[in-house]
Design an enzyme around this catalytic site. Structure first.
Site, PDB file in Angstrom:
ATOM      1  N   GLU A   1     -34.791 -13.694  23.562  1.00 37.50           N
ATOM      2  CA  GLU A   1     -35.454 -13.133  22.384  1.00 37.50           C
ATOM      3  C   GLU A   1     -34.623 -13.282  21.120  1.00 37.50           C
ATOM      4  O   GLU A   1     -35.170 -13.518  20.038  1.00 37.50           O
ATOM      5  CB  GLU A   1     -35.742 -11.649  22.633  1.00 37.50           C
ATOM      6  CG  GLU A   1     -36.615 -10.999  21.584  1.00 37.50           C
ATOM      7  CD  GLU A   1     -37.052  -9.597  21.996  1.00 37.50           C
ATOM      8  OE1 GLU A   1     -37.429  -8.833  21.108  1.00 37.50           O
ATOM      9  OE2 GLU A   1     -36.989  -9.284  23.195  1.00 37.50           O
ATOM     10  N   ASP A   2     -33.284 -13.159  21.237  1.00 39.65           N
ATOM     11  CA  ASP A   2     -32.440 -13.059  20.042  1.00 39.65           C
ATOM     12  C   ASP A   2     -31.452 -14.204  19.837  1.00 39.65           C
ATOM     13  O   ASP A   2     -30.684 -14.184  18.874  1.00 39.65           O
ATOM     14  CB  ASP A   2     -31.657 -11.738  20.075  1.00 39.65           C
ATOM     15  CG  ASP A   2     -32.574 -10.526  19.980  1.00 39.65           C
ATOM     16  OD1 ASP A   2     -33.684 -10.677  19.440  1.00 39.65           O
ATOM     17  OD2 ASP A   2     -32.178  -9.444  20.452  1.00 39.65           O
TER      18      ASP A   2
END
Length: 556
Positions: free
Chosen positions: A85-86
């Site tokens: 996600e990051d």
């Protein structure tokens, strides 16, 4: 490079490994080290709002997962849960490096990580649906997400006040109730207290100061009660482990709000726990407690004979203890205590260093999870879906019996309508009356723990519009609304047929003929209808006029 990273692993990683090995000696420690190295590398340029290196977050999440005593893939997922996600990491890379099981868990956690209460309702509902599907596929997903949320709540200080409130509200409304439903009480209580701190900081700080001021007095009281209980248990031949602890802030605050009490009027700030070896000793210990201190009427609950839906078992009694103060006493066996502390996580077993998924029979005991899965499939209206999820996460339970002795649990405030729909949708739809404890009662009768309920049905009986006012469970309400919608659709369809037939009389045609030669099917797309019945119902509703429909049908 990997060897260098392992040799320079921080003390916290060593602490994580030690915690995992304590409950799973055959754990694949090399996999955990590789996951930490990968996470540290992917997050190398990122920092948290506090200024700490970002990798401290996944490491702490993994520590909480280890506190839940989950398997190695869960620990590894905790370390990797934010990389897709990051960072630039892809799910395919995670699968290649750590295998399909870890990749599936990381994907599941990633899917449920963006729930926000400030977004549009449709998006919010869709995020809930994803979370529920992920939970259904693998319960570990939500356990990892709870660990993630707990660490975020512990480090909320560095965010803006608005963001703190938003995350705290979401935690109180969704994550704490899920922890409760999973039976992990320490996690539920900490999430509630942390949320309370940010949602109502004035009340939190006042209560904290009050409890701190009473600390010495409370510690003396706990020691005194433990000494008395230990002596009385020993005299009665009951071997017991006795502890006392202050109640959690949010629990105290809720009781103050519920009863309208001030700080000075709250006496039972302390709960005592008695742990014994057998069920028989639980009841013997209860006898010892009641023989020494008077029980408060209406404040005894037997969750051993009637366990909660999340498998929790214990005896609860509030008594008038030393100095005339009320105190709560919980009595359970060691096995019950393990379930009470760890909840669903207590049902993981380790064989040859590998964790097995929850046994099917354990998963089946979580009827609420099956209901959530059912709702995410059937409830298309976002507002109704979100309302249903929240309502079902907050029940106070009552236990009632069928005439055959089967036990059903219901939220407080449920009626015989809820009981009927719990048995079967058709039983609910044709509910004509009910006997409770042998006596006829109205359909709005509210169930009480211990009631024996027998429902009476009739093919002529159908749900009334006011039934949703009496039903308390989301299942019953959704079934009633579904039946009413279907009935309304049938009436509108019949009206539509009548209106169209009337218009067709001059040309010697009827809806029956148009159906037979499939001419109605040819105009469905033009009116954005999925089938002929919905087209006819739209005419009955007045959405489409007969003239509009016939213009399309009869135009050469």
């Amino acid at each position: 490079m990997e060897e260098l990273a392992q040799n320079t692993a921080p003390d916290e990683l060593a602490g994580l490994i030690g915690r995992v090995q304590a409950y799973n000696p055959q754990a694949d420690i090399g996999l955990i080290r590789r996951a930490y190295d990968y996470s540290a590398r992917m997050h190398v340029d990122q920092k948290r709002e506090s200024g700490e290196p970002y990798v401290t977050h996944p490491l702490n999440v993994a520590m909480i997962i280890a506190q839940l005593k989950l398997d190695v893939p869960s620990i590894v997922t905790g370390l990797l849960h934010d990389v897709v996600e990051d960072t630039q990491a892809s799910l395919a890379e995670v699968q290649t490096a750590f295998g399909p099981e870890v990749a599936q868990l990381v994907d599941g956690v990633t899917k449920v990580s963006k729930i926000t209460f400030q977004s549009r309702e449709e998006k919010q509902a869709e995020n809930f649906r994803k979370m529920i599907i992920a939970m259904a596929n693998d319960i570990r997903v939500v356990l990892i997400k709870l660990a993630d949320r707990l660490h975020n709540m512990r480090t909320l200080d560095h965010l803006s006040a608005d963001r703190q409130q938003e995350i705290a509200r979401e935690t109180m409304e969704i994550y704490a109730p899920i922890a409760h439903r999973l039976g992990i009480y320490w996690l539920k209580s900490e999430l509630e207290d942390l949320s309370f701190r940010y949602l109502n900081p004035t009340a939190y700080q006042s209560l904290k100061a009050f409890v701190a001021a009473k600390r010495k007095e409370r510690e003396e009281y706990i020691a005194n009660v433990i000494e008395i209980l230990s002596r009385r248990m020993s005299d009665s031949g009951v071997t017991a482990e006795i502890t006392g602890r202050p109640k959690h802030f949010f629990s105290i605050h809720s009781k103050m709000q519920e009863l309208g009490l001030s700080f000075e009027e709250i006496y039972d700030l302390v709960a005592f726990r008695i742990i014994v070896d057998t069920v028989r000793e639980c009841y013997e210990a209860l006898g010892v407690v009641h023989a020494n201190w008077k029980p408060v009427p209406g404040r005894f609950k037997d969750y051993i004979a009637l366990p909660k839906a999340n498998m929790y078992q214990s005896l609860h009694s509030t008594v008038i203890g030393p100095r005339g103060q009320r105190m709560e006493v919980q009595i359970r066996t060691r096995e019950m205590h393990k379930v009470a502390e760890e909840g669903i996580a207590a049902h993981w077993s380790y064989k040859d260093g590998n964790a097995r998924d929850l046994k099917e029979k354990d998963t089946e005991r979580f009827a609420w999870l099956r209901r959530l899965i059912e709702w995410q499939q059937n409830l298309k209206d976002p507002q109704e879906f979100l309302s249903t999820v929240k309502d079902d996460l907050f029940p106070e339970e009552v236990f009632v019996f069928t005439p055959k002795g089967d036990v059903f649990d219901f939220p407080l405030g449920s009626t015989v309508i809820d009981f009927a729909y719990r048995i079967h949708s058709q039983v609910g739809n044709h509910l004509a009356g009910a006997r409770v404890n042998g006596r006829m009662v109205p359909l709005r009768y509210r169930l009480r723990s211990g009631d024996t309920v027998e429902v009476l049905t009739s093919e002529k009986q159908v749900p009334g519009k006011d039934w949703t006012n009496y039903a308390a469970t989301a299942r019953a309400k959704s079934r009633i609304r579904q039946w009413l919608r279907n009935q309304q659709a049938e009436r509108s369809r019949d009206l539509g047929i009548s209106l169209i037939d009337h218009e067709l009389e001059p040309v010697k045609l009827s809806v029956t003929q148009l159906r037979a030669n499939k001419r109605l099917d040819g105009v469905l797309a033009e009116f954005s209808r999925r089938d002929v019945d919905s087209l006819l119902a739209a005419v009955g509703y007045g959405i489409i006029t007969p003239a509009q429909l016939l213009a399309k049908l009869l135009t050469p």
